[in-house]
Design an enzyme around this catalytic site. Structure first.
Site, PDB file in Angstrom:
ATOM      1  N   ASP A  71      -0.212  23.597 -14.849  1.00 20.07           N
ATOM      2  CA  ASP A  71      -1.537  23.277 -15.413  1.00 20.07           C
ATOM      3  C   ASP A  71      -1.383  22.480 -16.704  1.00 20.07           C
ATOM      4  OD1 ASP A  71      -2.525  24.875 -13.425  1.00 20.07           O
ATOM      5  OD2 ASP A  71      -2.742  26.651 -14.695  1.00 20.07           O
TER       6      ASP A  71
ATOM      7  N   GLY B 252       0.828  -1.201   0.000  1.00 16.21           N
ATOM      8  CA  GLY B 252       0.000   0.000   0.000  1.00 16.21           C
ATOM      9  C   GLY B 252       0.858   1.245   0.000  1.00 16.21           C
TER      10      GLY B 252
ATOM     11  N   GLU C 170      -6.073  32.625 -11.351  1.00 16.50           N
ATOM     12  CA  GLU C 170      -6.873  31.839 -10.397  1.00 16.50           C
ATOM     13  C   GLU C 170      -8.362  32.043 -10.641  1.00 16.50           C
ATOM     14  OE1 GLU C 170      -5.786  29.461  -8.679  1.00 16.50           O
ATOM     15  OE2 GLU C 170      -3.703  29.971  -9.071  1.00 16.50           O
TER      16      GLU C 170
ATOM     17  N   THR D 195      -0.255   4.394   5.057  1.00 18.52           N
ATOM     18  CA  THR D 195      -1.600   3.830   5.135  1.00 18.52           C
ATOM     19  C   THR D 195      -1.753   2.879   6.320  1.00 18.52           C
ATOM     20  OG1 THR D 195      -0.854   2.346   3.404  1.00 18.52           O
ATOM     21  CG2 THR D 195      -2.429   4.039   2.778  1.00 18.52           C
TER      22      THR D 195
HETATM   23  P1  ADP Z   1       3.166   2.776   6.633  1.00 17.97           P
HETATM   24  O1  ADP Z   1       3.905   1.736   7.394  1.00 17.97           O
HETATM   25  O2  ADP Z   1       2.058   2.232   5.784  1.00 17.97           O
HETATM   26  O3  ADP Z   1       4.024   3.734   5.861  1.00 17.97           O
HETATM   27  P2  ADP Z   1       2.490   3.692   9.246  1.00 17.97           P
HETATM   28  O4  ADP Z   1       1.845   2.492   9.808  1.00 17.97           O
HETATM   29  O5  ADP Z   1       3.905   3.946   9.638  1.00 17.97           O
HETATM   30  O6  ADP Z   1       2.390   3.685   7.676  1.00 17.97           O
HETATM   31  O7  ADP Z   1       1.593   4.951   9.570  1.00 17.97           O
HETATM   32  C1  ADP Z   1       2.105   6.104  10.167  1.00 17.97           C
HETATM   33  C2  ADP Z   1       1.153   6.629  11.194  1.00 17.97           C
HETATM   34  O8  ADP Z   1      -0.054   7.083  10.586  1.00 17.97           O
HETATM   35  C3  ADP Z   1       0.715   5.556  12.159  1.00 17.97           C
HETATM   36  O9  ADP Z   1       1.582   5.476  13.246  1.00 17.97           O
HETATM   37  C4  ADP Z   1      -0.648   6.040  12.604  1.00 17.97           C
HETATM   38  O10 ADP Z   1      -0.535   6.936  13.655  1.00 17.97           O
HETATM   39  C5  ADP Z   1      -1.164   6.774  11.382  1.00 17.97           C
HETATM   40  N1  ADP Z   1      -2.070   5.898  10.619  1.00 17.97           N
HETATM   41  C6  ADP Z   1      -1.867   5.417   9.373  1.00 17.97           C
HETATM   42  N2  ADP Z   1      -2.912   4.665   8.985  1.00 17.97           N
HETATM   43  C7  ADP Z   1      -3.782   4.645  10.003  1.00 17.97           C
HETATM   44  C8  ADP Z   1      -5.057   4.020  10.215  1.00 17.97           C
HETATM   45  N3  ADP Z   1      -5.632   3.268   9.287  1.00 17.97           N
HETATM   46  N4  ADP Z   1      -5.655   4.222  11.402  1.00 17.97           N
HETATM   47  C9  ADP Z   1      -5.105   4.993  12.353  1.00 17.97           C
HETATM   48  N5  ADP Z   1      -3.911   5.598  12.220  1.00 17.97           N
HETATM   49  C10 ADP Z   1      -3.252   5.443  11.061  1.00 17.97           C
END
Ligand code: ADP
Length: 611
Positions: free
Chosen positions: A496, A199, A421, A203
């Protein structure tokens, strides 16, 4: 950076060598000829003599006690029978050194210490990289760079992960296995050991892996693929081995490898250095995955945002064969993520988060967390006790486009900016089916000089052709307005045109929106954004086909540009009033925009926007 520990080691060695050269000077020993030294004794100026097997050192009378200069001479090979009687005669205090003292050991000792220390330091460094050694000492220095794979108890649970329901469900299946591995082993159930989390960044891949460990209440070992790069050959592989060893010992356990793509790229296609190291590390990971017998209750999760570049060997059955996709959150998930991170924050009105969730398409969980933090910082700066809607909006713009820049803009350029704009805004306003206008500004922010902000009316998963065509019109309307109201165009339309061209090219070459060419994948090169599992390979086309794609793209853009010009001409007076208003206020919100564009320029008295 990767060489820093070495540099330190060499500096240290060099320092010791230099100090060894300097120390004799500091104790001030002068090497003199034996005859010269004997003459000193004869002259009666010597107070003390240290006699060793092959040399004699003397301290003179006048210097004794303070910081004496020593004189040293090598004694003649056959010895000097006159020496001792002479010393006795002159009443010199004689200290005799045993043969070993002052000879071989004296010379070798510093070297032995140095070599010993060097070896210790190096082992220590390797230990840090391999994660085997405890805290303390010089090894601590390298901790930041070579963070050791940690065995932490994770306190994150699935309740901390908002949205991502499908991914959560798939990962949750492993919780039971980690809690009671015996139950699965008894009935001979094979549980997947390797899970690939795919992902875009932010995420929640790391978060989900931690949540798995937290839910099952097992140790969490984590490392990142990028840490193996830059390190010298062999260390990465050793480190992987040690981490898996530790995890097996602590089983049941979760091992997490972040950024798997940085080591797991297809072998033999490495760019630049670090290639051998990467292959070795990758091979070690493969060996570890293969080496799991069913008794080892260790689950390995790896994260990547480039599944397309991974070595196919990693994805084979028995390795990372379970694939879990995490997507950017939709509106509901964004709201849920905001709720989780706002739990501890003093929001003036939690309902404000609805609008923020709606106005942040494309934001990842990490972006949303960052947004709330920025809003809290803004509130603290104002010395306020609560986070208001304005704080949240400002934070959103900041995360999306960067901070407000102070930039000296000449009035003439400012006018052009406002016209540009206003063109975008008007096109968005008059085009049916376009996204909702939200704000227009000529305050420079991040890399942009101004901005027309729109909100998606609803979450879109597919983009209809008429919507895409209206996007092209809106993108090119800034330039059209400059042409119509000022008479010339400028370089301000750079981005743009770039975006419009890329969009038009996708419409023609990917989505079959040109009637003549039809639904053919005519992409020239591979796209890199995260696209789930499928990534199209570049195709070879006949030059003739490529030229037809170009023609179709040009035709689409020309059509959009003409439509933009038509819109601007038709609503010229309204647009002029919008330009005037924008120049005086710098930021206009939805109501103000509507007031300008729908009433033919009769601006209602409006509240000043917060900025
Ligand atoms: P990735 O490993 O996919 O790059 P992370 O797990 O390190 O992302 O996400 C970074 C921070 O963003 C997490 O520590 C959390 O605080 C927040 N975060 C990301 N996705 C979520 C989610 N689905 N729900 C709650 N917090 C999230």
């Amino acid at each position: 950076m990767g060489r820093a520990p070495y540099l330190l080691l060499w500096l240290f060695t060099f320092g010791i060598l230099i100090s060894m050269l300097i120390i004799p000077n500091q104790s001030r020993t002068e090497i003199v000829a034996y005859s010269q030294l004997k003459q000193m004794i004869r002259d009666g100026t010597v107070a003390q003599a240290i006699v060793a097997q092959h040399e004699i050192t003397v301290i003179r009378k006048e210097a004794a006690g303070t910081d004496p200069i020593r004189f040293r001479a090598v004694t003649p090979a056959q010895g000097d029978p006159e020496l001792l009687p002479l010393l006795e005669k002159e009443n010199v205090t004689v200290t005799a050194l045993a043969p070993s003292e002052g000879s071989l050991l004296t010379y070798l000792l510093p070297w032995l210490v140095l070599i010993g220390f060097y070896v210790w330091l190096q082992r220590r460094m390797m230990g840090q990289m391999g994660g085997g050694v405890g805290p303390g000492g010089i090894g601590e220095l390298f901790k930041g760079r070579f963070s050791k794979p940690t065995d932490q108890r994770s306190r994150v649970t699935f309740a901390d992960v908002a949205g991502q329901d499908q991914a959560k469900k798939e990962v949750a299946e492993l919780v039971e296995f980690l809690r009671e591995p015996e139950r699965f082993q008894q009935v001979g159930a094979e549980v997947p050991h390797g899970v690939l989390l795919m992902g875009p960044p932010g995420t929640g891949k790391t978060l989900l892996a931690k949540a798995l460990a937290g839910e099952a209440d097992v140790p969490f070992f984590s490392t990142s693929g990028s840490e193996f790069i830059e390190v010298f050959v062999g260390v990465g592989a050793g480190r992987v081995r040690r981490m898996f060893e530790a995890a097996r010992k602590a089983a049941p356990a979760v091992v997490f490898i972040d950024e798997l793509d940085s080591i797991g790229r297809t072998r033999g296609t490495g760019l630049g250095g670090g290639h051998d190291e990467r292959e070795q590390t990758l091979n070690q990971i493969l060996a570890e995955l293969d080496g799991f017998d069913d008794k080892a209750a260790v689950v390995v999760l790896a994260a990547t945002n480039r599944p397309d570049v991974l070595d196919p060997a990693l994805l084979r059955p028995g390795r990372f064969d379970r694939h879990v996709v995490l997507n950017l959150p939709d509106k509901t998930a964004r709201r849920a993520i905001l709720d989780i991170h706002a739990r501890e924050l003093p929001l003036a009105d939690p309902a404000n988060l609805d609008e923020i969730a709606a106005g942040t398409p494309g934001f990842s969980g990490a972006d949303l967390k960052n947004l709330l933090n920025e809003a809290a910082i803004a509130a603290a700066r104002r010395r306020a006790n609560t986070i208001t809607e304005a704080d949240l909006q400002e934070a959103r713009d900041k995360v999306m486009m960067g901070t407000v820049r102070t930039l000296a803009i000449q009035p003439e350029e400012r006018h052009r900016l406002a016209v540009h704009e206003a063109g975008h805004t008007a096109a968005a306003f008059y085009t049916p089916g376009a996204d909702l206008l939200y704000k227009v500004t000529i305050i420079p922010r991040g890399r942009a000089l101004g901005g027309t902000h729109m909100l998606e009316k609803e979450e879109r998963h597919t983009l209809p052709e008429d919507y895409l065509r209206s996007q092209l019109v809106i993108l090119l309307a800034g330039r059209a307005a400059e042409q119509e109201l000022i008479g010339t165009v400028s370089s301000g339309a750079d981005d743009d045109i770039k975006r419009a061209t890329a969009l038009a090219r996708s419409m023609v070459a990917r989505w079959g929106m040109d009637a003549d060419l039809g639904p053919v994948d005519l992409r020239q090169s591979e796209d890199h954004p995260f696209l789930g599992q499928t990534i199209a390979q570049p195709h070879e086309h006949a030059d003739r086909t490529a030229a037809r794609v170009d023609d179709a793209v040009i035709a689409l853009l020309k059509e959009a540009s003409d439509e933009a010009a038509r819109l601007i001409t038709e609503h010229r007076s309204q647009i002029s009033s919008l330009v005037g208003e924008l120049e005086s206020q710098e930021v206009l919100d939805r109501e103000q925009i509507e007031a300008c564009l729908s009433d033919g320029g009769n601006v209602r008295p409006l509240k000043r926007p917060q900025h």
